[in-house]
Design a protein around this motif. Structure first.
Motif, mmCIF file in Angstrom:
data_model
loop_
_atom_site.group_PDB
_atom_site.id
_atom_site.type_symbol
_atom_site.label_atom_id
_atom_site.label_comp_id
_atom_site.label_asym_id
_atom_site.label_seq_id
_atom_site.Cartn_x
_atom_site.Cartn_y
_atom_site.Cartn_z
ATOM 1 N N PHE A 146 -7.982 3.931 7.506
ATOM 2 C CA PHE A 146 -6.523 4.256 6.698
ATOM 3 C C PHE A 146 -6.363 5.038 5.612
ATOM 4 C CE2 PHE A 146 -6.496 0.333 9.449
ATOM 5 C CZ PHE A 146 -5.814 0.764 10.940
ATOM 6 N N LYS A 147 -7.418 5.453 5.168
ATOM 7 C CA LYS A 147 -6.821 5.977 4.074
ATOM 8 C C LYS A 147 -5.995 6.982 4.078
ATOM 9 C CE LYS A 147 -10.908 9.379 3.865
ATOM 10 N NZ LYS A 147 -11.815 10.128 3.485
ATOM 11 N N ASP A 148 -5.674 7.726 5.251
ATOM 12 C CA ASP A 148 -5.258 8.830 4.885
ATOM 13 C C ASP A 148 -3.558 8.223 6.413
ATOM 14 O OD1 ASP A 148 -6.597 10.698 3.539
ATOM 15 O OD2 ASP A 148 -7.599 10.778 5.496
ATOM 16 N N ASP A 149 -3.670 7.354 6.311
ATOM 17 C CA ASP A 149 -2.230 6.980 7.251
ATOM 18 C C ASP A 149 -1.818 6.487 5.864
ATOM 19 O OD1 ASP A 149 -0.696 5.446 8.322
ATOM 20 O OD2 ASP A 149 -2.324 4.380 9.606
ATOM 21 N N PRO A 150 -0.120 7.225 6.412
ATOM 22 C CA PRO A 150 0.977 7.526 5.089
ATOM 23 C C PRO A 150 2.088 6.139 5.859
ATOM 24 C CG PRO A 150 1.701 8.459 7.134
ATOM 25 C CD PRO A 150 -0.034 8.261 7.361
ATOM 26 N N GLN A 151 0.985 5.018 6.908
ATOM 27 C CA GLN A 151 2.198 3.468 6.860
ATOM 28 C C GLN A 151 1.127 2.925 6.287
ATOM 29 O OE1 GLN A 151 2.069 3.904 10.991
ATOM 30 N NE2 GLN A 151 4.603 4.556 11.057
ATOM 31 N N PHE A 152 0.242 3.124 5.760
ATOM 32 C CA PHE A 152 -0.252 1.814 4.505
ATOM 33 C C PHE A 152 0.081 1.103 3.894
ATOM 34 C CE2 PHE A 152 -4.736 0.155 2.635
ATOM 35 C CZ PHE A 152 -4.601 -0.777 3.469
ATOM 36 N N ASP A 153 0.455 2.007 2.468
ATOM 37 C CA ASP A 153 1.014 1.587 1.842
ATOM 38 C C ASP A 153 2.775 0.317 1.997
ATOM 39 O OD1 ASP A 153 -0.912 2.868 0.159
ATOM 40 O OD2 ASP A 153 0.348 4.001 -0.264
ATOM 41 N N GLU A 154 2.807 0.840 2.874
ATOM 42 C CA GLU A 154 3.603 -0.079 3.864
ATOM 43 C C GLU A 154 3.841 -1.142 4.497
ATOM 44 O OE1 GLU A 154 7.545 0.588 7.264
ATOM 45 O OE2 GLU A 154 6.943 2.402 6.120
ATOM 46 N N MET A 155 2.378 -1.325 5.034
ATOM 47 C CA MET A 155 2.536 -2.127 5.879
ATOM 48 C C MET A 155 1.071 -3.307 4.575
ATOM 49 S SD MET A 155 -1.515 -2.758 7.874
ATOM 50 C CE MET A 155 -2.214 -2.453 6.237
ATOM 51 N N LEU A 156 0.828 -2.800 3.660
ATOM 52 C CA LEU A 156 0.283 -3.421 2.895
ATOM 53 C C LEU A 156 1.941 -4.362 1.660
ATOM 54 C CD1 LEU A 156 -2.588 -1.884 0.407
ATOM 55 C CD2 LEU A 156 -2.365 -3.652 2.049
ATOM 56 N N GLU A 157 2.577 -3.454 1.561
ATOM 57 C CA GLU A 157 4.310 -3.843 0.732
ATOM 58 C C GLU A 157 4.544 -5.053 2.022
ATOM 59 O OE1 GLU A 157 6.607 -0.886 -0.120
ATOM 60 O OE2 GLU A 157 4.924 -0.383 -0.899
ATOM 61 N N TYR A 158 4.338 -5.132 3.338
ATOM 62 C CA TYR A 158 5.221 -6.248 4.405
ATOM 63 C C TYR A 158 4.317 -7.570 3.909
ATOM 64 C CZ TYR A 158 5.683 -8.093 8.547
ATOM 65 O OH TYR A 158 6.500 -9.401 9.226
ATOM 66 N N ILE A 159 2.543 -7.333 3.465
ATOM 67 C CA ILE A 159 2.183 -8.408 4.099
ATOM 68 C C ILE A 159 2.156 -8.983 2.556
ATOM 69 C CG2 ILE A 159 0.065 -8.986 3.723
ATOM 70 C CD1 ILE A 159 -1.355 -6.633 5.648
ATOM 71 N N GLU A 160 2.392 -7.971 2.204
ATOM 72 C CA GLU A 160 2.611 -9.010 0.286
ATOM 73 C C GLU A 160 4.189 -10.069 0.360
ATOM 74 O OE1 GLU A 160 2.929 -6.142 -2.847
ATOM 75 O OE2 GLU A 160 1.083 -5.322 -2.498
ATOM 76 N N GLU A 161 5.594 -8.859 0.794
ATOM 77 C CA GLU A 161 6.234 -9.343 1.454
ATOM 78 C C GLU A 161 5.954 -10.882 1.669
ATOM 79 O OE1 GLU A 161 9.937 -10.639 0.764
ATOM 80 O OE2 GLU A 161 9.273 -9.258 -0.536
ATOM 81 N N ASP A 162 5.762 -10.901 3.106
ATOM 82 C CA ASP A 162 5.653 -11.882 4.042
ATOM 83 C C ASP A 162 4.632 -13.024 2.758
ATOM 84 O OD1 ASP A 162 5.717 -12.978 6.654
ATOM 85 O OD2 ASP A 162 3.100 -13.209 6.605
ATOM 86 N N ARG A 163 3.086 -12.703 2.526
ATOM 87 C CA ARG A 163 2.649 -13.930 1.901
ATOM 88 C C ARG A 163 3.757 -14.892 0.429
ATOM 89 N NH1 ARG A 163 -0.275 -16.962 3.052
ATOM 90 N NH2 ARG A 163 0.612 -18.281 2.222
ATOM 91 N N ARG A 164 5.028 -14.144 -0.345
ATOM 92 C CA ARG A 164 5.489 -14.223 -0.940
ATOM 93 C C ARG A 164 6.388 -15.221 -0.210
ATOM 94 N NH1 ARG A 164 4.853 -9.120 -3.684
ATOM 95 N NH2 ARG A 164 6.714 -8.216 -2.177
ATOM 96 N N GLU A 165 7.187 -14.730 0.597
ATOM 97 C CA GLU A 165 7.637 -15.809 1.636
ATOM 98 C C GLU A 165 7.244 -17.739 1.982
ATOM 99 O OE1 GLU A 165 10.170 -13.677 4.630
ATOM 100 O OE2 GLU A 165 10.164 -11.843 3.889
#
Length: 126
Positions: free
Chosen positions: A88-107
């Protein structure tokens, strides 16, 4: 698989420690067995005599044998997950997915913190 060996010729048992099983026999004798070599045994009327005979037996055995140390290199096994590494190194949505995972983890962490605080409060009232 690569094997390398080192041969040592000995005329007496090497200075080392050995684990020995001491067993009282039904006939009143004592048997000493070298755990690493179960067929290497000494039999005597006392524990000391059995151990002495075991030591002699091991030394006699080593006069006609040799100890070889093998270093066996573990086979190189290809990790089956490596084919997915970097996919997924060139996937433009990868960073967005990581942010989603981090937000979910915080919740989830916040929910768990609230839960533990409630448990502590309940335990204090008891």
């Amino acid at each position: 698989m690569n094997l390398t060996g080192k041969t040592t010729h000995l005329t007496t048992a090497p200075n080392s420690t050995y684990d020995v099983l001491i067993e009282n026999q039904p006939d009143g004798t004592v048997k000493a067995t070298l755990l690493d070599l179960p067929d290497c045994q000494g039999l005597g009327n006392t524990q000391t005599e059995a151990i002495e005979k075991l030591t002699q037996s091991l030394q006699t055995r080593l006069e006609t044998a040799k100890i070889v140390t093998l270093e066996i290199e573990a086979p190189k096994v290809k990790n089956p997950w490596m084919k997915f590494a970097g996919m997924f190194k060139d996937d433009p949505q990868f960073d967005e997915m990581l942010e989603y995972i981090e937000e979910d983890r915080r919740e989830v962490d916040a929910q768990m913190e609230k839960y533990y605080q409630q448990l502590d409060a309940e335990n204090e009232t008891k």
